[in-house]
Motif scaffolding. Structure first.
Motif, short mmCIF file in Angstrom:
data_model
loop_
_atom_site.label_atom_id
_atom_site.label_comp_id
_atom_site.label_asym_id
_atom_site.label_seq_id
_atom_site.Cartn_x
_atom_site.Cartn_y
_atom_site.Cartn_z
N LYS A 108 0.85 -1.20 0.00
CA LYS A 108 0.00 0.00 0.00
C LYS A 108 0.88 1.24 0.00
O LYS A 108 1.82 1.34 0.79
CB LYS A 108 -0.91 0.02 1.22
CG LYS A 108 -1.84 1.23 1.18
CD LYS A 108 -2.85 1.24 2.29
CE LYS A 108 -3.82 2.39 2.03
NZ LYS A 108 -4.30 3.00 3.24
N LYS A 158 -2.98 3.85 -3.13
CA LYS A 158 -2.77 2.79 -4.12
C LYS A 158 -2.42 1.46 -3.47
O LYS A 158 -1.53 1.38 -2.63
CB LYS A 158 -1.62 3.23 -5.04
CG LYS A 158 -1.56 2.41 -6.29
CD LYS A 158 -0.57 2.98 -7.26
CE LYS A 158 -0.41 1.99 -8.41
NZ LYS A 158 0.81 2.16 -9.11
N THR A 186 -3.66 -7.45 -8.82
CA THR A 186 -4.58 -6.50 -8.17
C THR A 186 -5.96 -6.50 -8.84
O THR A 186 -6.99 -6.53 -8.15
CB THR A 186 -3.99 -5.07 -8.23
OG1 THR A 186 -2.60 -5.15 -7.95
CG2 THR A 186 -4.68 -4.16 -7.24
#
Ligand code: AMP
Length: 585
Positions: free
Chosen positions: A284, A288, A300
């Motif tokens: 992280k 994002k 992702t």
């Protein structure tokens, strides 16, 4: 730099099987590489255009290269293909066909590393209508300017099948020698200075080797490490983890029973459920979030629900956490085995719908970096304490891995049974005061599961079938891993189905997966890039001179395709050896 210089190095490294010689050749070479080109050169030395974690992929199949050779050499594609089937190596084919051609055109330009690399990067970005033609031309442009020797390595690089024998450890040592051990010429004479070598001169330079090793483990990127090493030790020391770049996961060896497991990690230890899912490393950075598999592939997009949940349940602006994501039955909430949800990693469409049908729970078990601070050198118990502070637990969404701290066999056995009952694979035993060792299968954590021993082996070759199996690949050559290289351990042809059957692997499925990976074809035999991993059951491991691992499997059988694994985490030679010696206990 001229590409021919790099080709000289490839050839020199390829010509010796001695690790020290390879290291010296590479170290001598790295010393003369300009800083601006170090990153590119280090990728190319590994036969890569992009690092593992990069989303860009080359994805060039043999067919495309055949077209390029045909275009450059002025031969029909069918003739190139015929030659390929007799010689077996497309690199060698291009050497013959392209080589003759470039002797005719005396004025071809000298190829530079930069040009070769640029064209390869371009190949990965062309898309849509006419993209095949553009890719063919990009390769052909290189081949038409290549010397016969250069042609070999261009072809092998675009096929991602370099095969010059540069293992990860060799490259790591070469970087250390080149930049940190000034007198390595003298030091290396007659002394073993490799990671795996005996004590001795290695100890004199232990600190230097470890600096490079640590920097690599954290960045997973030899380019970054080499540039830092060239700048000196203080820069190397500062080379840390970067949010957004996956680091190699820590793995654990297997133990057969509770007593042995405790022997490895000490008492008391942290025992955790071993969930049968897939490992996800979360990064992280502000708003994002990036998710990586243990093969360091970014996934992702496949897990939008996890991204949302992580933001909600895991506090903090920037972090790297490690977890196992496990599937459960949406009606009962019971855990399901990995193969029932494996399609979630690969699915590119209807993702939201699939997420509802095959929901997953994230079980966080480690934190490697948090708000600017590295945690990997903290003891495990402290990392777990940190996790407790930052994770809000919500069962079936995000939670901490179920854990019991004990040194007692009975309690451990009870916890083990409880884990199995809940549908898990077994237990992980974790050493309380151990650091996180990226990329290592060390005894800081140990796994214990009851199932029959299976091996996860990578497919390196196969044979086209005949009769009703023609059109399919059959009889698959398998390999295990040792220091980044593949060693063969036998062939398997059973366990696969001819017709589609729920939960079983079919010849067709495996053939379709392997076809684009074919790099060599001779008669009915093909060689493939080592990317597809199969879980293999067998009756016994035997010593065998037939295969390069020195071992063979009796009655091997395919159980499933391990979509979550690659060469980096298939079974190692060490594991095969352990199993071999453990068999008769
Ligand atoms: P194996 O896949 O048999 O090599 O076992 C190691 C794997 O178990 C790890 O890579 C994780 O994906 C998985 N795993 C499941 N639960 C845990 C846990 N609590 N801690 C660490 N790894 C776990």
């Amino acid at each position: 730099m001229k590409y021919s210089k790099l080709v000289e190095v490839y050839k020199a490294v390829e010509s010796t099987s001695k690790r020290l010689e390879k290291t010296k050749i590479l170290a001598d070479f790295l010393k003369i590489v300009h800083e601006n080109e170090l990153e590119t050169i280090l990728l190319l030395l590994q036969g890569k255009v992009f690092p593992e974690w990069d989303k860009r992929k080359l994805g060039v199949a043999a067919k495309l290269v055949i077209k390029s050779i045909s275009l450059t050499g002025g031969k029909k594609p069918s003739d190139v293909e015929k030659k390929w089937k007799t010689i077996g190596d497309l690199g060698e084919v291009s050497k013959d066909l392209v080589g003759r051609k470039s002797q005719a055109t005396l004025f071809s330009a000298d190829l530079t590393v930069e040009k070769v690399y640029k064209n390869m990067v371009k190949i990965s970005s062309v898309e849509g209508h006419g993209s095949v033609d553009t890719k063919v031309k990009l390769i052909a442009e290189l081949l038409s300017n290549a010397s016969p020797d250069e042609a070999i390595y261009i072809v092998r690089t675009v096929l991602e099948d370099l095969r010059v024998g540069i293992a990860e450890g060799t490259l790591r040592d070469a970087i250390t020698w080149a930049f940190l051990i000034k007198e390595y010429e003298i030091a290396s004479k007659g002394k073993v200075m490799s990671w795996k070598g005996p004590e001795g001169s290695y100890n004199e330079y232990k600190e230097e080797f470890e600096l490079v090793e640590n920097a690599f483990n954290k960045t997973n990127d030899f380019g970054i490490v080499a540039v830092a090493a060239k700048k000196g030790t203080s820069r190397l020391k500062k080379t840390g983890m970067q949010v957004g770049k996956p680091i190699q996961v820590m793995l654990g060896p297997k133990e057969r029973n509770i007593k042995n497991a405790f022997e490895r990690v000490g008492r008391p230890a942290a025992l955790e459920y071993k969930y049968d899912g897939f490992r996800i490393q979360t990064h992280k950075d502000g708003g994002k979030i990036l998710l990586f598999t243990r093969r360091l592939e970014e996934v992702t997009a496949q897990f939008p629900e996890l991204v949302k949940r992580i933001k909600k349940f895991v506090k903090g602006d920037s972090y790297i956490i490690d977890s196992e994501v496990v599937g459960y039955n949406p009606n009962t909430g019971n855990y399901m085995p990995f193969q029932n949800i494996s399609q979630r990693i690969r699915r590119k469409y209807d993702i939201e719908k699939l997420a509802e049908q095959l929901p997953v729970e994230m079980n966080i078990f480690d934190v490697l970096y948090y708000e600017g601070k590295e945690y990997i050198n903290e003891p495990f118990w402290k990392r777990r304490e940190k996790l407790k502070k930052i994770v809000t637990e919500e069962p079936l969404q995000v939670k901490l891995a179920d854990q019991l701290i004990t040194g007692n066999d009975k309690e451990a056995d009870h916890f083990y049974q409880q884990s199995l009952k809940a549908g898990n694979e077994g237990l992980m035993f974790k050493k309380l005061d151990a650091p996180y060792r990226p990329g290592k299968r060390v005894g800081n954590m140990v796994k214990m599961k009851p199932v029959m021993e299976t091996l996860d082996l990578v497919v390196v070759g196969a044979e086209w079938g005949t009769g009703k199996r023609s059109g399919w690949l059959t009889s698959f050559t398998l390999g295990c891993e040792s220091d980044g290289e593949v060693l063969e351990i036998g062939k398997v042809g059973t366990g696969l189905k001819e017709l589609e059957t729920e939960g079983e692997v079919t010849f067709n499925e495996l053939t379709e997966l392997l076809k684009p990976l074919i790099v060599k074809e001779k008669g009915k035999l093909v060689e493939v890039k080592p990317k597809i991993v199969l879980e293999i059951a067998y009756e016994e491991i035997q010593k065998s001179p037939t295969y390069s691992s020195g071992y063979a499997l009796r009655f091997p059988r395919v159980l499933k395709i391990r979509y979550d694994r690659g060469l980096i985490d298939c079974s190692t030679l060490d594991e095969v050896q352990d199993l071999f010696y453990g068999q008769n206990k």
